[in-house]
Design a protein around this motif. Structure first.
Motif, mmCIF file in Angstrom:
data_model
loop_
_atom_site.group_PDB
_atom_site.id
_atom_site.type_symbol
_atom_site.label_atom_id
_atom_site.label_comp_id
_atom_site.label_asym_id
_atom_site.label_seq_id
_atom_site.Cartn_x
_atom_site.Cartn_y
_atom_site.Cartn_z
ATOM 1 N N ARG A 27 1.091 5.009 -7.306
ATOM 2 C CA ARG A 27 0.353 5.931 -6.430
ATOM 3 C C ARG A 27 1.266 6.563 -5.388
ATOM 4 N NH1 ARG A 27 2.444 4.263 -2.711
ATOM 5 N NH2 ARG A 27 2.036 2.431 -1.437
ATOM 6 N N GLU A 33 -1.669 5.815 6.702
ATOM 7 C CA GLU A 33 -0.678 4.760 6.416
ATOM 8 C C GLU A 33 -0.842 3.600 7.380
ATOM 9 O OE1 GLU A 33 0.698 4.419 3.418
ATOM 10 O OE2 GLU A 33 1.701 6.354 3.703
ATOM 11 N N HIS A 34 -0.822 2.400 6.813
ATOM 12 C CA HIS A 34 -1.031 1.159 7.573
ATOM 13 C C HIS A 34 -2.405 1.166 8.253
ATOM 14 C CE1 HIS A 34 2.811 -0.787 6.818
ATOM 15 N NE2 HIS A 34 3.336 0.431 6.836
ATOM 16 N N ASP A 36 -5.138 0.626 5.988
ATOM 17 C CA ASP A 36 -6.059 -0.067 5.058
ATOM 18 C C ASP A 36 -6.437 -1.468 5.527
ATOM 19 O OD1 ASP A 36 -3.520 -1.033 4.302
ATOM 20 O OD2 ASP A 36 -3.833 -0.766 2.141
ATOM 21 N N TYR A 37 -5.443 -2.250 5.969
ATOM 22 C CA TYR A 37 -5.777 -3.616 6.417
ATOM 23 C C TYR A 37 -6.342 -3.611 7.839
ATOM 24 C CZ TYR A 37 -0.981 -3.060 8.142
ATOM 25 O OH TYR A 37 0.164 -2.579 8.746
ATOM 26 N N CYS A 175 -1.172 -7.561 1.903
ATOM 27 C CA CYS A 175 -1.398 -6.111 1.824
ATOM 28 C C CYS A 175 -2.886 -5.755 1.936
ATOM 29 C CB CYS A 175 -0.861 -5.584 0.494
ATOM 30 S SG CYS A 175 -1.755 -6.229 -0.919
ATOM 31 N N GLY A 176 -3.127 -4.487 2.235
ATOM 32 C CA GLY A 176 -4.474 -3.943 2.172
ATOM 33 C C GLY A 176 -4.828 -3.633 0.722
ATOM 34 N N MET A 178 -5.250 -0.466 -0.601
ATOM 35 C CA MET A 178 -4.985 0.911 -1.048
ATOM 36 C C MET A 178 -4.297 1.025 -2.410
ATOM 37 S SD MET A 178 -2.864 3.956 0.736
ATOM 38 C CE MET A 178 -1.322 3.127 1.029
ATOM 39 N N ASP A 179 -3.206 0.306 -2.598
ATOM 40 C CA ASP A 179 -2.369 0.546 -3.780
ATOM 41 C C ASP A 179 -3.119 0.188 -5.065
ATOM 42 O OD1 ASP A 179 -0.658 0.911 -1.690
ATOM 43 O OD2 ASP A 179 0.652 -0.773 -2.168
ATOM 44 N N TYR A 229 6.259 -6.532 6.884
ATOM 45 C CA TYR A 229 4.875 -6.088 6.623
ATOM 46 C C TYR A 229 3.884 -7.056 7.270
ATOM 47 C CZ TYR A 229 0.825 -4.285 4.125
ATOM 48 O OH TYR A 229 -0.398 -3.722 3.822
ATOM 49 N N GLY A 343 3.608 5.087 1.853
ATOM 50 C CA GLY A 343 3.666 3.675 1.459
ATOM 51 C C GLY A 343 4.019 2.788 2.642
ATOM 52 N N GLY A 344 4.576 1.638 2.356
ATOM 53 C CA GLY A 344 4.831 0.633 3.388
ATOM 54 C C GLY A 344 5.889 1.048 4.393
HETATM 55 C C1 GLA Z 1 1.834 -1.048 1.291
HETATM 56 C C2 GLA Z 1 0.597 -1.938 1.122
HETATM 57 C C3 GLA Z 1 -0.688 -1.135 1.318
HETATM 58 C C4 GLA Z 1 -0.638 -0.336 2.617
HETATM 59 C C5 GLA Z 1 0.671 0.434 2.743
HETATM 60 C C6 GLA Z 1 0.806 1.109 4.086
HETATM 61 O O1 GLA Z 1 1.888 -0.110 0.279
HETATM 62 O O2 GLA Z 1 0.582 -2.540 -0.143
HETATM 63 O O3 GLA Z 1 -1.796 -1.985 1.285
HETATM 64 O O4 GLA Z 1 -0.852 -1.161 3.728
HETATM 65 O O5 GLA Z 1 1.798 -0.399 2.561
HETATM 66 O O6 GLA Z 1 -0.170 2.081 4.253
#
Ligand code: GLA
Length: 393
Positions: A27, A33-34, A36-37, A175-176, A178-179, A229, A343-344
């Motif tokens: 994706r 960004e950051h 989702d969690y 992680c959240g 999203m991915d 992270y 992304g991260g």
């Molecule tokens: C990584 C995590 C996602 C999200 C992004 C930042 O990709 O896996 O859950 O937190 O970082 O948006």
């Protein structure tokens, strides 16, 4: 690599034919960004890059893992499924099989399997190669283990949740969603506006007349590891705790920019305050960006992307010199509407909106500036927005 070539590789490795083939995409996140969690919303798209999985049953009650991208081969007894040491790549698959069994009492792994993976998401690019592997495994093994859903949307959400749980338990990254969600629920030529608290979502058409989504890879050796992270996740929890003394909240994303002015002074930890300021601003930018895209206000969408990068650089501190060099060079090119890390963070990629006529100039200028500043060569891909996970054969 064609699926025909993958089938041949499977037969060469295992001495029998693959029974089924599955695919799940990586994706790119356009904005959000950051968040989702933090219970906020995100706006990712599935890509045409991803992970393929070929499977067939075996008679040996073992899971055999091979990948066309990785040297290591693993063989794990089906009644001894547990995380493997030394960051074994099979953890991203094994964890999903374990979690399917735990989340679904009806799920049964009745035989061993031979598995072969192939991925074409650029490695370490922050385009979710691990989520693609998790979601493709969750898709294959829910089917193999007899888990079925009448509702396809609910099924896909469950695949994402299995993948996320695997990442938490087998990779140690908190992680959240999203991915894995983007990989499971992607739709061709659409972005996904997902509320990460309720998991309600909407597919929004990405109609960009004369503009392309360009992904630029830093090829940077620095990556957002689980340590950096998980630190961000903890710092956000600290902010929630401190804010809750004056205004009880569960997630930072509940705060509007108005609320922020009232609660900001309750955060005594200066790092937590910066992190929270990013989240509150990013949540507002994400909603504004989705509205802008729906109205065709692409210039405004681009400005919000750029503001997102600045906030990730200054308040969230997840960009680093390579991503900053790419974004800052992109902002100087006429015909670039916006550019940000995706992304991260730390290493990985930027995502930019570039007018068709400016693409060549963009690549030349950004590539040269980047090399001058970092000594590294960047790579450019025009994003093709694809569908979510599926069984191909
Ligand atoms: C990584 C995590 C996602 C999200 C992004 C930042 O990709 O896996 O859950 O937190 O970082 O948006």
């Amino acid at each position: 690599m064609t699926t025909q070539e993958m089938k041949i590789a499977f037969e060469q490795a295992y001495g029998h034919k693959a029974e089924k083939i599955f695919f799940a995409p990586g994706r790119v996140n356009l904005i959000g960004e950051h968040t989702d969690y933090n219970g906020g919303s995100v706006f990712p798209c599935a890509l045409s890059f991803g992970a393929w999985l070929l499977v067939a049953k075996n008679n040996d009650r073992v899971l055999r893992f091979r990948s066309m991208n990785m040297q290591e081969v693993y063989e794990i007894a089906i009644d001894a499924i547990a995380p493997q040491a030394n960051r074994a790549w099979c953890n991203y698959a094994l964890g999903c099989i374990d979690i399917i069994a735990r989340r679904h009492p009806e799920a049964k792994l009745e035989s061993g399997y031979d598995l072969l993976y192939y991925g074409n998401v650029p490695a370490g690019a922050g385009l979710s190669s691990s989520a693609a592997m998790e979601v493709v495994t969750a898709r294959a093994f829910t089917e193999e283990m007899g888990v079925s859903y009448a509702d396809d949307k609910k099924y896909r959400t469950e695949l994402a949740l299995i993948g996320q749980a695997c990442e938490h338990e087998y990779a140690g990254v908190m992680c959240g969603i999203m991915d894995q969600f983007a990989s499971a629920q992607g739709k061709k030529d659409h972005a996904i506006h997902l509320n990460c608290d309720t998991l309600e979502f909407e597919h929004v058409p990405v109609k960009l007349e004369g503009i392309k989504v360009v992904i630029t890879n830093t090829h940077s050796p620095h990556h957002l590891d689980s340590g950096a992270y998980n630190d961000r996740v903890r710092q956000c929890h600290t902010a929630v705790e401190q804010i809750s003394k004056v205004k009880p909240i569960k997630f930072l994303a509940e705060l509007t920019e108005e609320d922020w002015k009232e609660v900001e002074s309750a955060i005594t930890d200066p790092i937590a305050k910066k992190r929270a300021r990013h989240v509150v601003g990013e949540v507002a930018r994400t909603s504004a960006a989705v509205e802008a895209l729906k109205k065709g206000e692409i210039a405004y969408f681009g400005e919000l992307m750029t503001a997102s990068h600045v906030s990730l650089r200054d308040d969230y501190e997840v960009t680093g010199p390579e991503l900053d060099a790419l974004a800052e060079a992109a902002w100087q090119v006429e015909g670039v509407l916006g550019s940000r890390m995706t992304g991260g963070g730390f290493g990985g990629c930027t995502v930019s909106l570039v007018k068709d006529e400016a693409i060549e100039k963009f690549k030349a200028f950004v590539g040269a500036e980047y090399e001058k500043k970092t000594g590294l060569k960047a790579d450019f891909y025009v994003a093709e927005i694809g569908d979510g996970v599926s069984r191909l054969e």
